[in-house]
Design a protein around this motif. Sequence first.
Motif, PDB file in Angstrom:
ATOM      1  N   ARG A 366       8.641  -3.584  -7.555  1.00  0.00           N
ATOM      2  CA  ARG A 366       9.094  -4.599  -6.618  1.00  0.00           C
ATOM      3  C   ARG A 366       9.264  -5.957  -7.274  1.00  0.00           C
ATOM      4  NH1 ARG A 366       6.653  -3.505  -1.336  1.00  0.00           N
ATOM      5  NH2 ARG A 366       5.014  -2.494  -2.545  1.00  0.00           N
ATOM      6  N   GLN A 369       8.530 -10.021  -5.804  1.00  0.00           N
ATOM      7  CA  GLN A 369       8.556 -10.287  -4.304  1.00  0.00           C
ATOM      8  C   GLN A 369       7.038 -10.213  -3.739  1.00  0.00           C
ATOM      9  OE1 GLN A 369      11.331  -7.529  -3.450  1.00  0.00           O
ATOM     10  NE2 GLN A 369      12.949  -8.884  -3.311  1.00  0.00           N
ATOM     11  N   ASP A 370       6.733 -11.230  -3.176  1.00  0.00           N
ATOM     12  CA  ASP A 370       5.319 -11.101  -2.386  1.00  0.00           C
ATOM     13  C   ASP A 370       4.212 -10.585  -3.237  1.00  0.00           C
ATOM     14  OD1 ASP A 370       6.432 -11.987   0.097  1.00  0.00           O
ATOM     15  OD2 ASP A 370       6.984  -9.809   0.655  1.00  0.00           O
ATOM     16  N   THR A 373       0.603 -10.494  -1.532  1.00  0.00           N
ATOM     17  CA  THR A 373       0.453  -9.782  -0.448  1.00  0.00           C
ATOM     18  C   THR A 373       0.978  -8.173  -0.887  1.00  0.00           C
ATOM     19  OG1 THR A 373       2.165 -10.650   0.601  1.00  0.00           O
ATOM     20  CG2 THR A 373       0.045 -11.390   1.223  1.00  0.00           C
ATOM     21  N   ARG A 374       1.841  -8.052  -1.708  1.00  0.00           N
ATOM     22  CA  ARG A 374       2.571  -6.731  -1.849  1.00  0.00           C
ATOM     23  C   ARG A 374       1.269  -5.475  -2.002  1.00  0.00           C
ATOM     24  NH1 ARG A 374       5.293  -6.525  -7.333  1.00  0.00           N
ATOM     25  NH2 ARG A 374       3.238  -6.197  -7.647  1.00  0.00           N
ATOM     26  N   ILE A 417       8.903   1.936   1.591  1.00  0.00           N
ATOM     27  CA  ILE A 417       8.558   0.638   1.254  1.00  0.00           C
ATOM     28  C   ILE A 417       8.252  -0.341   2.519  1.00  0.00           C
ATOM     29  CG2 ILE A 417       9.138  -1.326  -0.189  1.00  0.00           C
ATOM     30  CD1 ILE A 417       8.934   0.703  -2.288  1.00  0.00           C
ATOM     31  N   ASP A 418       9.283  -0.050   3.212  1.00  0.00           N
ATOM     32  CA  ASP A 418       9.235  -0.712   4.647  1.00  0.00           C
ATOM     33  C   ASP A 418       7.813  -0.478   5.549  1.00  0.00           C
ATOM     34  OD1 ASP A 418      11.430  -2.204   4.457  1.00  0.00           O
ATOM     35  OD2 ASP A 418      12.608  -1.164   5.787  1.00  0.00           O
ATOM     36  N   ASP A 421       5.015  -2.398   3.841  1.00  0.00           N
ATOM     37  CA  ASP A 421       5.010  -3.953   4.022  1.00  0.00           C
ATOM     38  C   ASP A 421       4.288  -4.288   5.272  1.00  0.00           C
ATOM     39  OD1 ASP A 421       6.399  -4.364   1.569  1.00  0.00           O
ATOM     40  OD2 ASP A 421       8.566  -4.609   2.757  1.00  0.00           O
ATOM     41  N   SER A 424       0.924  -5.092   4.033  1.00  0.00           N
ATOM     42  CA  SER A 424       0.939  -6.543   3.522  1.00  0.00           C
ATOM     43  C   SER A 424       0.722  -7.435   4.685  1.00  0.00           C
ATOM     44  CB  SER A 424       2.241  -6.877   3.043  1.00  0.00           C
ATOM     45  OG  SER A 424       2.758  -5.887   2.169  1.00  0.00           O
ATOM     46  N   LYS A 425       1.464  -7.182   5.875  1.00  0.00           N
ATOM     47  CA  LYS A 425       0.976  -7.938   7.173  1.00  0.00           C
ATOM     48  C   LYS A 425      -0.269  -8.013   7.496  1.00  0.00           C
ATOM     49  CE  LYS A 425       5.913  -8.277   8.537  1.00  0.00           C
ATOM     50  NZ  LYS A 425       6.857  -7.671   9.214  1.00  0.00           N
ATOM     51  N   LYS A 731       4.488 -18.988   3.979  1.00  0.00           N
ATOM     52  CA  LYS A 731       4.146 -17.662   3.715  1.00  0.00           C
ATOM     53  C   LYS A 731       2.712 -17.497   4.441  1.00  0.00           C
ATOM     54  CE  LYS A 731       5.097 -18.065  -0.503  1.00  0.00           C
ATOM     55  NZ  LYS A 731       5.695 -19.394  -0.521  1.00  0.00           N
TER      56      LYS A 731
END
Lengths: 732, 206
Positions: A366, A369-370, A373-374, A417-418, A421, A424-425, A731
């Motif tokens: 990916r 992106q991020d 935190t990815r 992938i979602d 994420d 990641s949060k 972010k």
Amino acid sequence: MRSSNTSTLKWRFDINVLRLIGRELISDRITAVYELVKNCYDANAKEVYVEFEDDKIIVRDDGLGMTFEDIRDKWMVVGTDSKRAEHFSPEPFRRRYVGEKGIGRFATDKLGRKLLIKTKKEGHDFWLFVEIDWAAYEQKTNESKFKPTELPEKIEEENNQESGLVPISLKNIREEILLFTDVENNYWFEETSHLSTQGTSLIMSGVRDEWTDKDLEHLNKELSKFVSPFYGKKTPFQTFINSDQHKGFKNLEVRSVAINLASHIAEIKFGIDDQTNEEYQEFLSFDESSGQIKPKRISKPIFGFIQMKLYFFNKEAKAKYNRAYPNKEDRIDGIRIYRDGIVTTPFAENEDDPMKRRDILGIDKRLWQDTFTRIGTREVIGFVEITKDGNPQIIDATNRQDFVDTPEYRALKEIIIDQLDVFSKVKIFQRKRKELLNEASYRESIKDLRTSTKLVEQIEKQNPTLAADLAPLKGQLESAIASSKRNLDEQKKMHEEFLRRENIYLSLMSLQEYAAALAHAVRTTVGQILRMAEFFVEKFPNPKYDSNFKEYAKQIYDDMLTLNRVTDFMLSYAGSNLEFEELNLKVLIERLFHLYRLELEKEKITVHLEIDGNIVLFANQKFFEEVIQNLISNSIKALKDTENKRIKLSGWAEDDHFIFYFSDNGPGIRPEIRDKVFDLFYTETAKEGGAGVGLWIVKTRLESLAGKVKIVENEMNPTGTTFQITLPFSKN
Amino acid sequence: MQNPVQIIIIDDNFRSNDPLMVDLQEKYGDSNVQIFRRPNEGIKYVLDHLSSKIVVLLDMDLGTSEKRGDAVFAEIQEKTLLVTVIIMSAKLQSLSNEELRGFINNHAFSAIDSNASVKTNLPIINKAVNQLSLRVDCALEEWILRHSPEDRDKPYLTLIGGEKYSLNQILAEIRKNTELGLSLQKKILNLTVELLARQKEKLAET
């Protein structure tokens, strides 16, 4: 002891098939063992032992065993796959067959030169033994290749050494004959009084390659993921690795050691709602207030229902894991897909070098992106459970390297992938909490120190004679307060510095992507110009091509202008200030539209702005300006032939981000090209001077601000385009 | 007259006025050179026209939201091995070894740089077209075309099971890579070799 005479058995098959399936399709030794274990699973085995002895590998199970007929008619006859007619193993397990391709048996050739099959069905009073010597098959083939026997006489007579053609025909005919081999294999029976025993042992001797401790550890790792944890409970299936020669492998129970130490576990399921009676699929979401992951419900996805279990390892959990299982870090290796309980083929292969491991789901691809935190494959173990019947469009590719690229598979990848994420949060939440805790503890200690100072002052007031003795203590308390304040300030500064570096890093990484896209696009344009120039060199003058000459001259000119614009953009980037700052969006957007007012008036475009007044965004001003400017200029081009031209921008705060919709009432963008319009040099407004750069800038600039753009349902009537843009306030 | 060769370009960025188009159209006829910007449309066209002689120029990078060229290649190859595919890429050097192995193992005709000059790429395409005529199905087609149109549709071959096949049907079976087509093709080749072996003198005369 042999209780009956040895007899012989012949199989007729194409030796090339043996080579192809046994050695070439089964790419490595681990996969070979894997295929054999699959067969044990299909035979309803409960326990499987993979044993390594001197020059032998034995795969022993307590499954259903085979009869003489099974071995003679099915075991090695190519094209006969008894499993195909029936999809499930017998009671009590009714397992869906996983060795469907019928290639497991050929894996024995990959592992050893000789094979002894020892097998017995429950209730039988004998064991059946069959010996196969793969070397004999090979020898037979080699011998036949050079023996001119069995060839039709006529051709023999006409064989003329001077002609190059005849040997080819002889070879063809020989190959035809060699389709069938006549190697005899010994078999015999041995009596036993243990009627209830059943099972099969495949004893492979003349082991082809040496197995080291490391190889066995790889095998252990791969086998530990064979059955998904969802399914394991339903039908007991346990594998053991046994070796006296390899340390730590004495009757080693193969199990997934890693998941017990995960810091977070999340699971999604599907089912039927009790009240509405509607089918639902769960989907993970992160609850900001509690810091917890909670499942939400969605309707049936296009790829069908799935179950998924994710084990996430935060920094502490990884450290704990590494202490408990040193040198087994690669056990935490991402997400695998299981079909009917068994891992799907693309994940069964072994690769030593982590850099060469295939990232089938694209988790680590990916890009930037991020970055901070990815979640990568080294932090998560996941089991995605699909079924053959419930997810028919998730299909293994024929090359066994991936899945077939269907819309359903793409959607499945996206949802996986979602789900990551969400973790990641969790990561962001934990980092934030840690910072807050630090800050709170500094504040708390400053408060305590102040209270102590006051106490000392009170004592001093009551006993002035103690003033001299208390002075050093007072001094220490004051310096402790000052130092705590400095620490607090320092922490704030460090946090700001971290944010600043993160933003710069993100911008630089996006620049890397720009450079790649740009180099590709420039090269393509130069290639086009080259061919047009070549056309002139080769064909000019020739009246037949006059219209081409004219067209190409104009095209070359336009292409050069585009190249100019793109290089200008790169130069502007080189000089950009990469710092982020607080931007009042309403003020900024109104100012930008004001800059365009003359052009907008000239084109008779009405502008309607609706922006929440108090939104402040932490972003790079130049990047944000470029997003808005390019959207405006894109709309001006799109509105060229429209009457009552309108542009509308409405924006508001939503959760932790700013969302705005930018619309025009131009002819609109066809749904099938909605993804393409953001590609560099893709344009639908070439006549109006569009070079396919503007929307690309919008997309890439937004990405470097950690934002997103997409085309959504048009809000204008009757036609038009609406872009939805989301930007995080911060972010952090 | 023999059926013309069709050149099918599957490329989302290929310009319809590219100088390579001018030369291809001049040589193979305007209507026999077609561009498909979306891979699925290209695949559909190729698979719907398996009875024609086709050379496909296939771009690797077909846009972010589309299949990649290797997936398109695999889809065509799954249905037939008789379509000649030339891989095009603006980044030939960045093709992975895995991709290259896949192309070689599956008999891609060639891999060309889509940014190269017409002078470089046109001869490769012409070579692919010439090679078509050396194949069994194309040789058979040439031979079939020497028969009258009525004869081409008359039953020519009866299988053991009783099914009858006309010359045109045989050609279609071969092009579609069916089991019957493959078996017929093999037999034709074996027979040809055997006949050549028996009549070498005649071969020498040609």
